[in-house]
Scaffold this active site. Sequence first.
Site, PDB file in Angstrom:
ATOM      1  N   CYS A 130       0.815  -1.223   0.000  1.00 20.16           N
ATOM      2  CA  CYS A 130       0.000   0.000   0.000  1.00 20.16           C
ATOM      3  C   CYS A 130       0.848   1.273   0.000  1.00 20.16           C
ATOM      4  O   CYS A 130       0.575   2.215  -0.753  1.00 20.16           O
ATOM      5  CB  CYS A 130      -0.948  -0.010   1.193  1.00 20.16           C
ATOM      6  SG  CYS A 130      -0.152  -0.456   2.732  1.00 20.16           S
ATOM      7  N   HIS A 244      -2.900   6.303   4.841  1.00 22.45           N
ATOM      8  CA  HIS A 244      -1.490   6.397   5.230  1.00 22.45           C
ATOM      9  C   HIS A 244      -0.925   7.750   4.778  1.00 22.45           C
ATOM     10  O   HIS A 244      -1.349   8.293   3.753  1.00 22.45           O
ATOM     11  CB  HIS A 244      -0.665   5.317   4.537  1.00 22.45           C
ATOM     12  CG  HIS A 244      -0.943   3.916   4.993  1.00 22.45           C
ATOM     13  ND1 HIS A 244      -1.692   3.611   6.102  1.00 22.45           N
ATOM     14  CD2 HIS A 244      -0.525   2.732   4.483  1.00 22.45           C
ATOM     15  CE1 HIS A 244      -1.735   2.289   6.243  1.00 22.45           C
ATOM     16  NE2 HIS A 244      -1.043   1.730   5.284  1.00 22.45           N
TER      17      HIS A 244
END
Length: 335
Positions: A130, A244
């Site tokens: 990711c 994130h």
Amino acid sequence: MSRHYSVAIAGATGAVGVEMLETLEKRNFPVKSLRLLASARSVGKTMTFRGEKLPVEELTPDSLKGIDIALFSAGAARSKEYREICVKAGAVMIDNSSAFRMDADVPLVVPEVNPEDVKWHTGVIANPNCCTAILLVAINPLHRANPIKRIVVDTYQAASGAGAKAMAELEEQTAEVLKGNRNLKIEALPQRIAFNLFPQVDQFLENGYTKEEMKFINESRKIMHHPTLLVSATCVRVPVLRAHSEAVHLEFERPMTPAEARAILAQAPGIQVVDEPANKRYPMPIDASGMYDCLVGRIRQDLSFPGNRGLALFVSGDQLLKGAALNAVQIAELL
Ligand code: A2P
């Protein structure tokens, strides 16, 4: 008439699987039929796709029969077990796990960066880690204009990266702390996450880095076709539910100014420049949550590199979307 596809989601009940289902619907993917697969624990549950309730079935070798595209996000062990079964069934596996990312016969694809690599697949295409996907969608447009020699990146990773259980753990621990309870249940993550952060995402390796940190190095080189790229990363878990963030420091071959970088990024797909510090506007995970685009800002000259050859920037991206489900569906769209 355009073709429609039989699609399966393995791990449909997980944090990423739920987003895969929603992304297929929102992007109007040409789905002929959809199978939702998970462990035996989830049999009896239903999930809704285009207004229709679909049953969750147990993932078994028979589940892949007649499937064209199998989106896998049920962990690396499941992906390894089912690779050959998918290939024999004639399904292309788009795998969100780390099982095959570095295999020479498996393309590792971020559609904004290396879409051409889907062409040489032999039944499996891997979705990157990711953080790597979020980083590369933001920096590859700069690399195309002026080759990047070195990346130093520090992450601020949400609980979502460790799955639905870790997100629940952050919420439960936070509620417990606010009630005055100090005896917290720590199961899904290696440390207490409420009102804390810790520099460990995944396991440590002999060189002192974590597996997650090494993924940045290896996956970035493969996706960017840049074997000499230098990368160092520190990955930190923070008490954010979703999305994130990354503080990124780039060294280029030639000078690049923040204005040049902003102009390039403003034209690039998959990102939005949010860079008005005077108005307190910069990327934040709360704003990136639920967005397909990654947010890029705080673009400034990195003063530690002489001759204006360095830039510093901050990126926030939805780990469950660009970092996982969206990237997988975009790969399916390329197919
Ligand atoms: P289940 O919900 O039935 O446990 P997350 O990463 O959010 O924890 O999600 C993991 C996903 O992988 C879930 O959909 C989970 O299903 C699925 N899964 C876990 N173990 C298996 C298994 N042995 N077979 C099939 N699916 C599995």
